[in-house]
Design an enzyme around this catalytic site. Structure first.
Site, PDB file in Angstrom:
ATOM      1  N   GLU A 204       0.807  -1.237   0.000  1.00  0.00           N
ATOM      2  CA  GLU A 204       0.000   0.000   0.000  1.00  0.00           C
ATOM      3  C   GLU A 204       0.835   1.279   0.000  1.00  0.00           C
ATOM      4  OE1 GLU A 204      -2.816  -0.516   3.203  1.00  0.00           O
ATOM      5  OE2 GLU A 204      -3.455  -2.460   2.431  1.00  0.00           O
TER       6      GLU A 204
ATOM      7  N   GLU B 271      -6.188 -10.659  -1.429  1.00  0.00           N
ATOM      8  CA  GLU B 271      -6.967 -10.491  -0.183  1.00  0.00           C
ATOM      9  C   GLU B 271      -8.455 -10.436  -0.513  1.00  0.00           C
ATOM     10  OE1 GLU B 271      -5.521  -7.168   2.153  1.00  0.00           O
ATOM     11  OE2 GLU B 271      -3.430  -7.625   1.715  1.00  0.00           O
TER      12      GLU B 271
HETATM   13  O1  G3I Z   1      -4.972  -8.324  18.769  1.00  0.00           O
HETATM   14  C1  G3I Z   1      -5.718  -7.218  19.297  1.00  0.00           C
HETATM   15  C2  G3I Z   1      -6.482  -7.637  20.523  1.00  0.00           C
HETATM   16  O2  G3I Z   1      -5.572  -8.001  21.519  1.00  0.00           O
HETATM   17  C3  G3I Z   1      -7.383  -6.479  20.969  1.00  0.00           C
HETATM   18  O3  G3I Z   1      -8.168  -6.894  22.029  1.00  0.00           O
HETATM   19  C4  G3I Z   1      -8.280  -6.032  19.823  1.00  0.00           C
HETATM   20  C5  G3I Z   1      -9.125  -4.824  20.198  1.00  0.00           C
HETATM   21  O4  G3I Z   1      -9.447  -4.053  19.067  1.00  0.00           O
HETATM   22  O5  G3I Z   1      -7.464  -5.670  18.743  1.00  0.00           O
HETATM   23  C6  G3I Z   1      -6.688  -6.745  18.248  1.00  0.00           C
HETATM   24  O6  G3I Z   1      -5.936  -6.331  17.148  1.00  0.00           O
HETATM   25  C7  G3I Z   1      -6.654  -6.104  15.969  1.00  0.00           C
HETATM   26  C8  G3I Z   1      -6.120  -7.067  14.920  1.00  0.00           C
HETATM   27  O7  G3I Z   1      -6.703  -6.780  13.680  1.00  0.00           O
HETATM   28  C9  G3I Z   1      -6.400  -8.541  15.240  1.00  0.00           C
HETATM   29  O8  G3I Z   1      -7.778  -8.777  15.253  1.00  0.00           O
HETATM   30  C10 G3I Z   1      -6.408  -4.676  15.554  1.00  0.00           C
HETATM   31  O9  G3I Z   1      -7.043  -3.804  16.482  1.00  0.00           O
HETATM   32  C11 G3I Z   1      -6.978  -4.440  14.181  1.00  0.00           C
HETATM   33  O10 G3I Z   1      -6.587  -3.143  13.729  1.00  0.00           O
HETATM   34  C12 G3I Z   1      -6.405  -5.464  13.215  1.00  0.00           C
HETATM   35  O11 G3I Z   1      -7.012  -5.271  11.982  1.00  0.00           O
HETATM   36  C13 G3I Z   1      -6.358  -5.879  10.881  1.00  0.00           C
HETATM   37  C14 G3I Z   1      -5.975  -4.779   9.877  1.00  0.00           C
HETATM   38  O12 G3I Z   1      -5.442  -5.372   8.714  1.00  0.00           O
HETATM   39  C15 G3I Z   1      -4.914  -3.846  10.432  1.00  0.00           C
HETATM   40  O13 G3I Z   1      -3.716  -4.536  10.621  1.00  0.00           O
HETATM   41  C16 G3I Z   1      -7.308  -6.874  10.259  1.00  0.00           C
HETATM   42  O14 G3I Z   1      -7.498  -7.975  11.160  1.00  0.00           O
HETATM   43  C17 G3I Z   1      -6.721  -7.388   8.946  1.00  0.00           C
HETATM   44  O15 G3I Z   1      -7.694  -8.171   8.274  1.00  0.00           O
HETATM   45  C18 G3I Z   1      -6.360  -6.203   8.063  1.00  0.00           C
HETATM   46  O16 G3I Z   1      -5.747  -6.697   6.882  1.00  0.00           O
HETATM   47  C19 G3I Z   1      -5.387  -5.704   5.915  1.00  0.00           C
HETATM   48  C20 G3I Z   1      -4.136  -6.194   5.208  1.00  0.00           C
HETATM   49  O17 G3I Z   1      -3.125  -6.449   6.155  1.00  0.00           O
HETATM   50  C21 G3I Z   1      -3.660  -5.182   4.173  1.00  0.00           C
HETATM   51  N1  G3I Z   1      -4.720  -4.850   3.247  1.00  0.00           N
HETATM   52  C22 G3I Z   1      -5.982  -4.440   3.848  1.00  0.00           C
HETATM   53  C23 G3I Z   1      -6.464  -5.495   4.838  1.00  0.00           C
HETATM   54  C24 G3I Z   1      -7.821  -5.137   5.403  1.00  0.00           C
HETATM   55  O18 G3I Z   1      -7.727  -3.965   6.172  1.00  0.00           O
END
Ligand code: G3I
Length: 371
Positions: free
Chosen positions: A154, A260
């Protein structure tokens, strides 16, 4: 009695064999890998049902979160490899093509990476040395075991110009080339990718093609461009997807992948991104339109959408090296929480109970070449 029991056993086994859904990976043409993103919970044994769907159905896995910088390298001298080790072991046990996601991104990167001792922004040399250490340590640890890396994720704005990330601001435009150079150094055998979303938009796609042509002109290895494929039921159009699959290999000289994939079935309203909490709650209630189940008509629409996409993938199969879904079941999907948290979404091929949806059958039928 014994004969009866034996007959019953044979009949039961036959019924199970009939009922077991066919594996998508077994229907895929040679050269086209099919994958899914695994969550940390799945990798760590917290969701055995969806993990076994993934290992039965797919021949490639990508970690949804556990190899992102903030997960694997939360502090300067601390790496947490244990979920990533489990992830790679799963791939090896099932002889899968293991993808690493992602080495250089502006999100999910801890603030210390970009900071200096006395301010918020480290200089070029410091940031390059942190980037190199990170890539050599992480990609180096899995040398020969992770088979392809999303090296840079990105890096583009929607208009195709480089995104103003801390990487760009502190290092300059060649931060992308440096990341690919370090990744090659860490594992010369691994495939290396540029990954982004909305590459179906011509201006943004031009940007990705420009990046890859620049890398190749520097003699750097690039194997493919990944269009993430976070799409809706109606957008992008099939023509735009077709253009994307044709244009990238033709103009960048590398393979294209859908990395994805998920299909959002809920309404998207620009007003959803507002910061007014009261408004957000109202919008959430109004747009969480299938809180209990996806109605049959929408279920069929989703199935047709997936069938259309896979028909295009098959048309371009000589240039498409992988299609990866961003999750296994609907329960796992990030789209339950995006763009506003707490909605019930249905973007994948298996429902919340792990049952294959009509969209699964539709993809299978297309792969079998029947429709
Ligand atoms: O692990 C913590 C947990 O301990 C906590 O209690 C909880 C509370 O919000 O958050 C958890 O972390 C979250 C994590 O996902 C695991 O579920 C983060 O807040 C959340 O921001 C994170 O979101 C991920 C996002 O990327 C940001 O990294 C999504 O799961 C994931 O599907 C998404 O994937 C991205 C790709 O990497 C890049 N392209 C876009 C795609 C979709 O956004």
């Amino acid at each position: 009695m014994r004969v009866l029991r034996l007959t019953l056993l044979v009949l039961t086994m036959a019924a199970v064999a009939v009922a077991a859904p066919i594996a998508l990976k077994s229907l895929s043409p040679p050269g086209l890998r099919l994958g899914a993103a695994l969550s940390t919970a799945q990798v760590e044994g917290g969701d055995a049902r969806s993990l076994s769907i993934a290992t039965d159905q797919f021949n490639s896995i990508t970690p949804e979160n556990l190899l992102k910088w903030s997960n694997v390298h939360p502090e300067p001298a601390r790496f947490d490899f244990s979920p990533a080790d489990r992830f790679v072991e799963i791939g090896e046990r099932h002889k899968m093509f293991v993808v690493g996601h992602t080495l250089v991104w502006h999100q999910q990167t801890p603030a210390w990476v970009f900071a200096s001792a006395d301010g918020p922004r480290a200089d070029r040399a410091t940031l390059l040395s942190r980037m190199r250490e990170h890539i050599l340590t992480v990609a180096g640890r899995y040398r020969g075991r992770i088979h392809g890396w999303d090296v840079v994720n990105e890096a583009l704005e929607e208009d195709g110009t480089l995104r103003r990330t801390p990487w760009l601001e502190a290092i300059g435009e060649d931060y992308i080339a440096k990341a690919f150079e370090f990744a090659r150094e860490a594992d010369p055998q691994a495939e290396l990718y540029y990954n982004d979303y909305n590459l179906w938009k011509p201006a943004k796609r031009d940007g990705a093609i420009r990046i890859v042509n620049d890398l190749r002109s520097r003699g750097l290895r690039v194997d493919a461009i990944g269009e993430q494929g976070h799409w809706g039921v109606g957008e992008p159009s099939l023509e735009q997807i077709d253009d994307t699959l044709r244009d990238i290999p033709a103009r960048a000289g590398v393979k294209v992948m859908l990395t994805e994939v998920d299909i959002d079935v809920l309404p998207r309203d620009p007003a959803m991104w507002g910061a007014d909490l009261a408004k957000k709650a109202t919008i959430r209630a109004a747009t969480n339109i299938y809180p209990d189940r996806l109605p049959d008509e929408q279920q069929q629409q989703l199935a047709r959408r997936y069938a259309d996409i896979f028909r295009l993938v098959l048309e371009h199969r000589s240039q498409v090296s992988r299609v990866t879904f961003w999750g296994v079941t609907d329960a796992q999907s990030w789209l339950n929480d995006f763009p506003i948290p707490g909605r019930v979404n249905y973007p994948l091929l298996w429902d919340r109970e792990g049952r294959p949806k009509p969209a699964f059958d539709a993809v299978g039928e297309v792969l079998k070449g029947r429709r």
